[in-house]
Every structure is written in structure tokens, then in C-alpha cells.
Design a protein around this motif. Structure first.
Motif, PDB file in Angstrom:
ATOM      1  N   MET A 387     -13.619   0.064   1.880  1.00 24.59           N
ATOM      2  CA  MET A 387     -12.787   0.566   2.963  1.00 24.59           C
ATOM      3  C   MET A 387     -11.348   0.119   2.769  1.00 24.59           C
ATOM      4  N   GLY A 388     -11.183  -1.151   2.388  1.00 19.85           N
ATOM      5  CA  GLY A 388      -9.845  -1.684   2.172  1.00 19.85           C
ATOM      6  C   GLY A 388      -9.211  -1.187   0.896  1.00 19.85           C
ATOM      7  N   THR A 389      -9.965  -1.167  -0.203  1.00 21.94           N
ATOM      8  CA  THR A 389      -9.383  -0.764  -1.482  1.00 21.94           C
ATOM      9  C   THR A 389      -9.019   0.717  -1.493  1.00 21.94           C
ATOM     10  N   ALA A 390      -9.821   1.565  -0.844  1.00 29.04           N
ATOM     11  CA  ALA A 390      -9.507   2.994  -0.780  1.00 29.04           C
ATOM     12  C   ALA A 390      -8.218   3.224   0.012  1.00 29.04           C
ATOM     13  N   THR A 391      -8.092   2.535   1.137  1.00 24.80           N
ATOM     14  CA  THR A 391      -6.868   2.658   1.930  1.00 24.80           C
ATOM     15  C   THR A 391      -5.677   2.112   1.163  1.00 24.80           C
ATOM     16  N   ASP A 392      -5.896   1.057   0.403  1.00 27.04           N
ATOM     17  CA  ASP A 392      -4.831   0.464  -0.405  1.00 27.04           C
ATOM     18  C   ASP A 392      -4.295   1.477  -1.419  1.00 27.04           C
ATOM     19  N   MET A 393      -5.171   2.216  -2.081  1.00 27.00           N
ATOM     20  CA  MET A 393      -4.740   3.221  -3.040  1.00 27.00           C
ATOM     21  C   MET A 393      -3.973   4.353  -2.350  1.00 27.00           C
ATOM     22  N   ARG A 394      -4.414   4.707  -1.154  1.00 28.06           N
ATOM     23  CA  ARG A 394      -3.720   5.756  -0.402  1.00 28.06           C
ATOM     24  C   ARG A 394      -2.308   5.300  -0.026  1.00 28.06           C
ATOM     25  N   MET A 395      -2.184   4.030   0.381  1.00 26.79           N
ATOM     26  CA  MET A 395      -0.871   3.505   0.719  1.00 26.79           C
ATOM     27  C   MET A 395       0.048   3.496  -0.504  1.00 26.79           C
ATOM     28  N   MET A 396      -0.502   3.207  -1.678  1.00 27.07           N
ATOM     29  CA  MET A 396       0.290   3.231  -2.904  1.00 27.07           C
ATOM     30  C   MET A 396       0.805   4.640  -3.181  1.00 27.07           C
ATOM     31  N   ALA A 397      -0.068   5.630  -3.023  1.00 27.02           N
ATOM     32  CA  ALA A 397       0.318   7.015  -3.322  1.00 27.02           C
ATOM     33  C   ALA A 397       1.365   7.547  -2.356  1.00 27.02           C
ATOM     34  N   LEU A 398       1.226   7.226  -1.082  1.00 24.04           N
ATOM     35  CA  LEU A 398       2.082   7.839  -0.067  1.00 24.04           C
ATOM     36  C   LEU A 398       3.382   7.083   0.176  1.00 24.04           C
ATOM     37  N   PHE A 399       3.316   5.735   0.106  1.00 21.95           N
ATOM     38  CA  PHE A 399       4.451   4.954   0.584  1.00 21.95           C
ATOM     39  C   PHE A 399       4.933   3.867  -0.378  1.00 21.95           C
ATOM     40  N   ASN A 400       4.268   3.693  -1.515  1.00 20.55           N
ATOM     41  CA  ASN A 400       4.507   2.507  -2.340  1.00 20.55           C
ATOM     42  C   ASN A 400       4.302   1.241  -1.510  1.00 20.55           C
TER      43      ASN A 400
END
Length: 442
Positions: A387-400
Motif C-alpha cells: 500500500m505504501g510502496t505503490a503510493t510512493d511510486m505514484r507520488m514519484m510519477a506525479l510530483f517528484n
């Protein structure tokens, strides 16, 4: 001595053990267990922390069984072969609202669904054929008809779940397809990920203006996409999604338990980035002495006005405000929830500093956010870690940006201003949230 490799039989025994224990806990707590039928309950209502943890342990074992049943190589092949079509089909079904084309207690023909969605009959048939393999619809008794399963029925019944799928897949999903190119362009050879929001997968994806214009960041896209009556539809959808989150993660309890609201008495509260006011309404109902100003961009105002209960209008109001601009409302408590994890450090610090013009000695900031990385992560089931790692990757893609551990959140406050004094930190791995209470000592 190394542990012996687990076999399918070993894992099957563990599945049986966990399934029996989970079923007993569900029964003991008076809950209904989901089924695959359309009339199933759509979630584990009243789930305790013990049930949640055991369920995720079971999910981990089932995932391991899935790998062993296929074999390592085949499991990779099958995953990469299916993952993009799976995602695309779920997004198509959701975007064109296949869910509403089929009665929850009946069936519909491919022709009926094609008429409802305004899509070619052959497209509808092919999309549904793949959806059926995912338990998203099932073949009905009549030829060329489909009926709901519990999964598709859940989406037919819940606008919030539909909004969640749309926000995650249709808004945030496409930029993730160009993450490799974004990393190649902006991160290869560097020691750290850039925090420049112009150099991420989102801006790279939208540089070709696939939606008709270029957007600087995800929020600009969500707020402005669409034409005519459709303009801003993603923002309205996002408000519905945020409202639904409180049901998934029991956010009502998280917010109510994050602060001693009763002891606060007749306190004034600013709910910064409070969307359509869903959390403010919960607080105002539970604590009649609170007076709350919900601040967000103007697009959230109509949703607030539509949903605000009449009995709360004297104590809960909406105010259009950009949280990057200086705060103009003096209050006892400023609540910042599920905001900063969407921004890199510099922007998060700017948001906190924006409060300073309105702060008085003793003013408090209540920070509630996702804590996707925990110090004891290795002790948690992998499906919880995911749950955390998937959201972490999304944050990297969208916002750095990234999902931060608790210490990183505390450091954000320190960098914003040394006069923020952290009085309390409460982090819970099973709720995925951290609450930080800071007092202004200016």
C-alpha cells in the motif's frame, strides 16, 4: 540454519489455517463475509485491526501460492502479459459506466450496453470478455448477456468507488507509463531524485498535450480538464473520491481521534485543503463547540454547498483559498490532512510557512497524513507494505514527491520554521496514518 523452502502444500495448509481463523473472527464479530455474487456485501464492515492484519497475512500467502503454482518465469510472463490490459479494461468499464448499463439484480445484452455507452458493439463485446476473466461481470443464462458479480456490483452501487478507480487509473495512471523515460532524462547520473516538478513523469506525459493543452502539475489538470459542462469534471470526481476515502480507511475515526477536540472547547478551526467539507461535517456534528472554516480552491465550493447539512451552516463555512498564499484567517487550530504527501519538500514547507502570517502564540497545527513508510515495515505483511510502496511510486510519477516516514514529516516542520514545536506524534501502521500536533511558539 536456513529455513526450508515453502512448497505448495505448505502454503495450502497455511491458507486453510488462516481462512478458518479469519472466518471465525468474522462470525464472532457479527460480520458478513463477502461472496462473488452480485448481492454480496461490498466490504468487511466493522473490521477490527486483528481481522485486517489476518486478512492481509492470508493475501500474502495466496500471492506466494500464485507464484509457485505458475512458476517464477511464468508468473512474470503472465503478469506483464495481463497487467496493462487488466488496467485498461477496468478503466474503460469505469469511464463509460458499464456498471449502470446492467441491472444489479438482472442482466443486459451486449447491444443494450453498446447503446448505453455509445461504443461500437464489437468493442463492448471484447472489453466485457476480458472483464469477465477478472470477475468484472459474468456471463448470464441468455446468450450475449452479462450480469453483475460482487466486484462489478460494488462499482454500480458506489459513486465513491467509481471515483477512486477514475482518479487512480484515469488521472494518475497514464503518467506512470513514461516513468522510465522521465528517470532517464532527469535522474540518470544524479545522487538524488530531482524535486523540480517540471522534471517528472506527469509533465513529460502531458508535454505532448494529450488532453488538448499542457498542464504544469496534476492539480492543474484535475481542476481544468474538459470543455463546457465537462470542464472541471475531474475535480468534482476527486472530491467524491476523497469523501470515499473516509469509508475505506475509517477516516472519520482517524480525524476524531487525532486530537482532543472535546477539551478544545469553543475552538475555531481552519480545515486547509478541506475539499467538499466531508471531514469538517463529521467534526462539527461530533463536537458542537467547534466553528470550522473549510478552505479549498473555488471548484470545491459548489460541492460543499450541496452537501453541507442545514443544521451546520452556522458553524461550518466554505472559503476559497490557495494554500500556497498567505493565510488570512486567524484560528485556534489549523488542520492539514492528506495534503503534504502530494508535494515535494519545498512545496510542503511553503504550505506550512503560508500559515505564519495568521498564527498567534499557542496556535496549533494538526497534521494528519499518510505514512506509507514505517520503521517496522519489514514486520508487516507484504500486502500492507505494498500500500505504501505503490503510493510512493505514484507520488514519484506525479510530483517528484515521496511517501515519508514519521521522522521526515517532523523534519518538514523544523525546516518550515523552528518556532513550530511538535508536542505529539501518533503513528499507526494498521491505519496508515500519522497525526502530528504542533504548537506555534512565535
Amino acid at each position: 540454519m536456513s529455513q526450508s523452502p515453502q512448497t505448495l502444500v505448505d502454503l495450502a495448509a497455511k491458507v486453510t489455517e488462516l481462512s478458518q481463523s479469519l472466518t471465525k473472527l468474522i462470525s464472532d464479530n457479527g460480520m458478513k463475509a463477502p461472496t462473488l455474487e452480485a448481492d454480496s456485501v461490498t466490504s468487511y464492515e466493522g473490521m477490527t485491526a486483528e481481522i485486517f492484519l489476518m486478512r492481509q497475512q492470508l493475501v500474502d500467502v495466496l500471492n506466494d501460492m500464485n507464484i509457485l503454482a505458475q512458476g517464477p518465469s511464468e508468473s512474470i510472463f503472465n503478469y506483464v502479459h495481463n497487467c496493462m490490459p487488466d488496467t485498461a479494461v477496468l478503466n474503460i468499464l469505469n469511464y463509460f459506466d458499464f456498471w449502470a448499463a446492467v441491472p444489479v439484480d438482472g442482466s443486459a445484452s451486449y447491444q443494450d450496453i453498446a447503446k448505453h455507452t455509445n461504443l461500437p458493439l464489437d468493442v463492448v463485446r471484447r472489453v466485457l470478455e476480458h472483464g469477465i476473466t477478472l470477475q468484472l461481470f459474468a456471463r448470464a443464462e441468455q446468450p450475449s448477456h452479462v450480469k453483475h458479480t460482487s466486484r462489478s456490483a460494488a462499482l454500480a452501487k458506489s459513486a465513491g468507488l467509481k471515483a477512486l478507480v477514475s482518479t487512480i487509473l484515469d488521472d494518475a495512471g497514464p503518467p506512470m507509463s513514461v516513468m522510465t523515460e522521465a528517470l532517464r532524462r532527469y535522474s540518470v547520473g544524479k545522487q538524488e531524485l530531482t524535486t523540480d516538478m517540471r522534471e517528472n513523469a506527469f509533465t513529460l506525459f502531458h508535454s505532448g498535450a494529450p488532453y488538448g493543452r499542457k498542464y504544469a502539475n496534476s492539480w492543474e489538470f484535475i481542476e481544468n480538464d474538459g470543455e463546457g459542462e465537462r470542464k472541471g469534471w475531474r475535480q468534482r470526481n476527486f472530491v467524491t473520491f476523497m469523501n470515499y476515502l473516509k469509508d475505506i480507511f475509517r477516516l472519520e475515526n482517524v480525524i476524531k481521534d487525532s486530537y482532543d477536540w472535546k477539551a478544545a472547547g469553543k475552538a475555531t478551526v481552519v480545515d486547509l485543503g478541506g475539499s467538499g467539507g466531508h471531514d469538517a461535517f463529521v467534526l462539527a456534528k461530533a463536537f458542537p463547540d467547534l466553528d470550522i472554516t473549510v478552505q479549498d480552491l473555488p471548484e470545491a465550493g459548489p460541492v460543499f454547498e450541496k452537501d453541507v447539512p442545514a443544521e451546520l451552516k452556522s458553524r461550518v463555512r466554505f472559503m476559497a483559498h490557495d494554500f500556497f498564499k498567505p493565510q488570512t484567517v486567524q484560528a485556534d487550530i489549523y488542520m492539514i490532512k492528506l495534503i503534504l504527501h502530494d508535494w515535494p519538500d519545498a512545496e510542503s514547507i511553503k504550505i506550512l510557512r503560508g500559515l505564519i502570517p495568521a498564527l498567534r502564540p499557542g496556535s496549533k497545527v494538526l497534521f494528519v497524513d499518510y505514512v506509507g513508510k514505517q520503521g517496522n515495515a519489514a514486520e508487516l505483511p507484504r500486502s500492507i507494505q505494498q500500500m505504501g510502496t505503490a503510493t510512493d511510486m505514484r507520488m514519484m510519477a506525479l510530483f517528484n514527491a515521496e511517501e515519508r516516514p514519521v521522522e521526515a514529516w517532523k523534519e518538514i516542520f523544523r525546516k518550515a520554521d523552528e518556532r513550530f514545536e511538535i508536542q505529539r506524534v501518533d503513528a499507526n501502521a494498521l491505519t496508515f496514518y500519522v497525526a502530528i500536533e504542533a504548537v506555534w511558539r512565535g
